[in-house]
Design a protein around this motif. Sequence first.
Motif, PDB file in Angstrom:
ATOM      1  N   THR A  28       3.117   2.303  -2.948  1.00 36.28           N
ATOM      2  CA  THR A  28       2.536   1.015  -2.931  1.00 36.28           C
ATOM      3  C   THR A  28       1.257   0.969  -1.623  1.00 36.28           C
ATOM      4  O   THR A  28       1.741   1.347  -0.703  1.00 36.28           O
ATOM      5  N   VAL A  29       0.086   0.248  -1.922  1.00 38.55           N
ATOM      6  CA  VAL A  29      -0.797   0.100  -1.071  1.00 38.55           C
ATOM      7  C   VAL A  29      -1.361  -1.042  -1.076  1.00 38.55           C
ATOM      8  O   VAL A  29      -1.607  -1.589  -2.198  1.00 38.55           O
ATOM      9  N   SER A  30      -1.601  -1.721  -0.020  1.00 39.66           N
ATOM     10  CA  SER A  30      -1.658  -3.345   0.023  1.00 39.66           C
ATOM     11  C   SER A  30      -3.104  -3.411   0.988  1.00 39.66           C
ATOM     12  O   SER A  30      -3.326  -2.665   1.927  1.00 39.66           O
ATOM     13  N   MET A  31      -4.030  -4.380   0.689  1.00 38.86           N
ATOM     14  CA  MET A  31      -5.143  -4.582   1.166  1.00 38.86           C
ATOM     15  C   MET A  31      -5.435  -5.788   1.549  1.00 38.86           C
ATOM     16  O   MET A  31      -5.345  -6.747   0.588  1.00 38.86           O
TER      17      MET A  31
ATOM     18  N   HIS B 249       0.646   0.910   3.954  1.00 43.27           N
ATOM     19  CA  HIS B 249       1.086   2.155   3.014  1.00 43.27           C
ATOM     20  C   HIS B 249       2.548   2.276   3.019  1.00 43.27           C
ATOM     21  O   HIS B 249       3.125   2.288   4.108  1.00 43.27           O
ATOM     22  N   PHE B 250       3.048   2.169   1.699  1.00 48.36           N
ATOM     23  CA  PHE B 250       4.758   2.543   1.505  1.00 48.36           C
ATOM     24  C   PHE B 250       5.048   3.546   0.503  1.00 48.36           C
ATOM     25  O   PHE B 250       4.252   3.731  -0.487  1.00 48.36           O
ATOM     26  N   ARG B 251       5.849   4.429   1.004  1.00 47.55           N
ATOM     27  CA  ARG B 251       6.259   5.631   0.336  1.00 47.55           C
ATOM     28  C   ARG B 251       7.142   5.035  -0.894  1.00 47.55           C
ATOM     29  O   ARG B 251       7.523   6.019  -1.766  1.00 47.55           O
ATOM     30  N   LYS B 252       7.749   4.016  -0.738  1.00 44.38           N
ATOM     31  CA  LYS B 252       8.694   3.359  -1.679  1.00 44.38           C
ATOM     32  C   LYS B 252       7.865   2.065  -2.227  1.00 44.38           C
ATOM     33  O   LYS B 252       7.277   1.295  -1.456  1.00 44.38           O
ATOM     34  N   ALA B 253       8.158   1.666  -3.489  1.00 42.52           N
ATOM     35  CA  ALA B 253       7.496   0.537  -4.073  1.00 42.52           C
ATOM     36  C   ALA B 253       7.894  -0.594  -3.199  1.00 42.52           C
ATOM     37  O   ALA B 253       8.999  -0.871  -2.774  1.00 42.52           O
ATOM     38  N   ARG B 254       6.816  -1.207  -3.133  1.00 44.70           N
ATOM     39  CA  ARG B 254       6.960  -2.695  -2.197  1.00 44.70           C
ATOM     40  C   ARG B 254       6.359  -3.763  -2.821  1.00 44.70           C
ATOM     41  O   ARG B 254       5.236  -3.383  -3.338  1.00 44.70           O
TER      42      ARG B 254
ATOM     43  N   LEU C  96       2.814  -5.041  12.608  1.00 49.20           N
ATOM     44  CA  LEU C  96       2.855  -5.154  11.171  1.00 49.20           C
ATOM     45  C   LEU C  96       3.582  -4.185  10.648  1.00 49.20           C
ATOM     46  O   LEU C  96       4.615  -4.276   9.566  1.00 49.20           O
ATOM     47  N   SER C  97       3.497  -2.762  10.962  1.00 52.67           N
ATOM     48  CA  SER C  97       4.201  -1.897  10.276  1.00 52.67           C
ATOM     49  C   SER C  97       5.763  -1.854  10.778  1.00 52.67           C
ATOM     50  O   SER C  97       6.558  -1.542   9.762  1.00 52.67           O
ATOM     51  N   ASP C  98       5.906  -2.328  11.784  1.00 52.26           N
ATOM     52  CA  ASP C  98       7.523  -2.443  12.187  1.00 52.26           C
ATOM     53  C   ASP C  98       8.274  -3.695  11.382  1.00 52.26           C
ATOM     54  O   ASP C  98       9.318  -3.379  10.970  1.00 52.26           O
ATOM     55  N   TYR C  99       7.215  -4.742  11.404  1.00 52.22           N
ATOM     56  CA  TYR C  99       7.886  -5.852  10.618  1.00 52.22           C
ATOM     57  C   TYR C  99       8.126  -5.606   9.198  1.00 52.22           C
ATOM     58  O   TYR C  99       9.137  -5.986   8.467  1.00 52.22           O
ATOM     59  N   PHE C 100       7.240  -5.257   8.614  1.00 47.91           N
ATOM     60  CA  PHE C 100       7.463  -4.876   7.031  1.00 47.91           C
ATOM     61  C   PHE C 100       7.563  -3.464   6.662  1.00 47.91           C
ATOM     62  O   PHE C 100       7.887  -3.195   5.399  1.00 47.91           O
ATOM     63  N   GLY C 101       7.964  -2.703   7.501  1.00 48.40           N
ATOM     64  CA  GLY C 101       8.751  -1.431   7.337  1.00 48.40           C
ATOM     65  C   GLY C 101       7.584  -0.618   6.624  1.00 48.40           C
ATOM     66  O   GLY C 101       7.934   0.396   5.743  1.00 48.40           O
ATOM     67  N   ALA C 102       6.328  -0.754   6.953  1.00 50.47           N
ATOM     68  CA  ALA C 102       5.255   0.193   6.215  1.00 50.47           C
ATOM     69  C   ALA C 102       5.440   1.613   6.849  1.00 50.47           C
ATOM     70  O   ALA C 102       5.630   2.087   8.153  1.00 50.47           O
ATOM     71  N   ASP C 103       4.954   2.729   6.201  1.00 55.69           N
ATOM     72  CA  ASP C 103       5.063   4.186   6.489  1.00 55.69           C
ATOM     73  C   ASP C 103       3.665   4.570   7.097  1.00 55.69           C
ATOM     74  O   ASP C 103       3.552   5.699   7.759  1.00 55.69           O
ATOM     75  N   GLY C 104       2.789   3.548   6.977  1.00 59.34           N
ATOM     76  CA  GLY C 104       1.516   3.786   7.561  1.00 59.34           C
ATOM     77  C   GLY C 104       0.328   2.921   7.288  1.00 59.34           C
ATOM     78  O   GLY C 104       0.846   1.767   6.579  1.00 59.34           O
ATOM     79  N   GLY C 105      -0.618   2.710   7.841  1.00 53.18           N
ATOM     80  CA  GLY C 105      -1.734   1.873   7.904  1.00 53.18           C
ATOM     81  C   GLY C 105      -2.752   2.016   8.394  1.00 53.18           C
ATOM     82  O   GLY C 105      -2.927   3.101   9.207  1.00 53.18           O
TER      83      GLY C 105
ATOM     84  N   VAL D 145      -8.680   2.162  13.549  1.00 57.76           N
ATOM     85  CA  VAL D 145      -7.597   2.785  14.143  1.00 57.76           C
ATOM     86  C   VAL D 145      -6.933   2.952  12.750  1.00 57.76           C
ATOM     87  O   VAL D 145      -6.926   2.414  11.466  1.00 57.76           O
ATOM     88  N   HIS D 146      -5.663   3.897  12.743  1.00 55.83           N
ATOM     89  CA  HIS D 146      -4.685   4.317  11.849  1.00 55.83           C
ATOM     90  C   HIS D 146      -3.382   4.597  12.352  1.00 55.83           C
ATOM     91  O   HIS D 146      -3.254   4.793  13.554  1.00 55.83           O
ATOM     92  N   HIS D 147      -2.419   4.465  11.416  1.00 54.20           N
ATOM     93  CA  HIS D 147      -1.166   4.574  11.807  1.00 54.20           C
ATOM     94  C   HIS D 147      -0.289   5.320  10.755  1.00 54.20           C
ATOM     95  O   HIS D 147      -0.397   4.931   9.586  1.00 54.20           O
ATOM     96  N   GLY D 148       0.301   6.507  11.071  1.00 56.84           N
ATOM     97  CA  GLY D 148       1.292   7.029   9.831  1.00 56.84           C
ATOM     98  C   GLY D 148       0.578   7.925   8.781  1.00 56.84           C
ATOM     99  O   GLY D 148       0.970   8.261   7.757  1.00 56.84           O
TER     100      GLY D 148
END
Length: 662
Positions: A396-399, A415-420, A317-326, A342-345
């Motif tokens: 931006t944080v999505s749930m 989690h995104f460091r730029k608005a998404r 999911l992070s690779d597809y949507f370009g998320a900085d964390g999750g 689990v967590h990432h970034g």
Amino acid sequence: MNTQTTTAAAARSHSALLRVAHDPAWRKLSTKIVGSLLGFLIMALSVIGATLYLSWQLEGSSAAINVAGSLRMTSFRLSLAIAGMAEPARRDVAAADARRQLGVLDDTLAQLRHGDPQRPLFLPPSPPIRQAFERVTEHWATRLRPEALALLARPAIDRERAWAFQRDAEVFVTDVARLVQQIEEDSETRTFWLRGSQLLLLAFATAGTVSIIYLLFNLIIAPVTSLQGGMARMRERDFEVRLPSDRSDEFGELAQGFNQMADRLQGVYANLEQLVESKTAALAAQNRELALLYDSAAFLQRPQPAEEMCQGFLRRLSDYFGADGGSVRILDPERGNLHMLVHHGLSPQLVEAEHCMKVGDCLCGESVQKKITIVHDLRQMPRGAELECRREGYETVSMFHIYAHQQHLGMFNLHFRKARTFTAQEQALLETLGQLLGTAIENLRLGAREREMAISEERNLVAQGLHDSIAQGLNFLNLQVQMLEQSVRANKLDEVADIVPALRAGVQESYEDVRELLLNFRTRLVEDSLVHSLQTTIDKFERQAGISVELKADLDGAPFPREQQLQLLFIVQEALSNVRKHAGARSVQVTLRDAQDFTLSIEDDGHGFDVAGLAQRGEHHVGIHIMRERAQRISATLEVQSAPGAGTTVLVQLPRELRRAA
């Protein structure tokens, strides 16, 4: 062409089509063609009818000329007959001929007066002809006929009277000749008009043909040619072509439709490259979504631990949507906690702060409490409500939630460091992926529960096996040891000598029971073949027990699943163990019939037992209860048939409607 020009052209085309639709019916092309053809048809039929009428009149006049001409010949014959009456020798014959000629003249004049439409025969309706005919009939009726009748009434006539009658007949013939001449003149006139009508018909046919050709060219060929030319230019991608739409018939409607089509094609072609790019981008996005769904579904179906599965899911999911964390969080409904699996970034501080949170706390807990998807822009948060995610630099944080069969299992964050922002299609994709992850997690839980249940059931069977064999043996040894202790205290050496062999035999039997149980529990299917495994077990039994065993296998049905084959193998092992310990048999026959229904029987020739008495003592005896439980696990029934001195048969049956194929 821009949008405004296209819209205006479409509006003009629509208005023109409405005008054509409300035009009177006489302006329609079909009305014009049908009306013109009907006009030409009426005129042609009129001319042809006039020609036929003239021909019919000429045919009647010709017949009248012939009949009127016959009056002259008949008059001459009448004169000759009257003249012959002047000779006494010929009077009678001449008088008869004269009477016959009188009748002929009367019939001819009557025929000319009344006519005969079937021949046809009639006098032309011309006044001079009618006057001439009246003179002829009057001359005949008032002079010639009365005189002839008077002469016929005389016994004899002289030649002077005969000559006088002949002169009067010549006058009558002259009147008839005048009548015939007038009929001929009238026929000449009608022949002239007939030829004139034929020439008029020829001219009308020529003019009609030219007119129809002009009409068809003007109404059909010219518009079709214009439409064909427009289509040819359209094939050459000349979208500027327009057809004249000043007509108010069907071709006018067709021209308006062509122009409207040209307007739309021009507008579409002008934006074709942009449309192709947008469609290509949309198709590429759909392909990427399908690839993500396929890759995620294939990955989640692999047998792997939950942490490894969720980590791979989150990485995709992070690779597809370009998320900085999750992160992926699992819900504990009993305690109301959300555990970060689990967590990432994410930073260690953020992981430590949110590794376990209560439902309702922060944005994630609120999303779980309300069971709604949230995509939150942290820049819009009030300053007083500073969150850990905001301090980490995320905007931006999505749930999104994890569901399995409408059961809420947890959630995952991006989690995104730029608005998404997420489109509705992307949100639907993430919700679908959440359901896939939930199904995979639930399958892991169900698999673990199934393994626990299998272990529990197998332990229960082991306990029953120990109870039926080793526990009874140890109980016997315990009693023998107590008796040995009493004998030693009483210094009864003879009893001690009797008890020691019994103890040795009991220990040996318990050792063999333990060894047999261990061998049974370690049994595995050889090459997934039930018959081969049964044969191996039978060979081992024959070596250990010295009892002959015959295996009969008739296999024609669908193969059993592996776990069902193992249960059948364990039933045979338990039955053979009972034969060794209790039956006192010399031979055993194992029969396997596998068609649509399945039947397994183990039959020995031992001394047997009372089945009813066994039932009164309970089922926990010599492994029968274990065998029945194993049969129930494969939906089969187990029946024990025995009688004292008649051997024992263990029968396992599985009807076709309950069996499962591998």
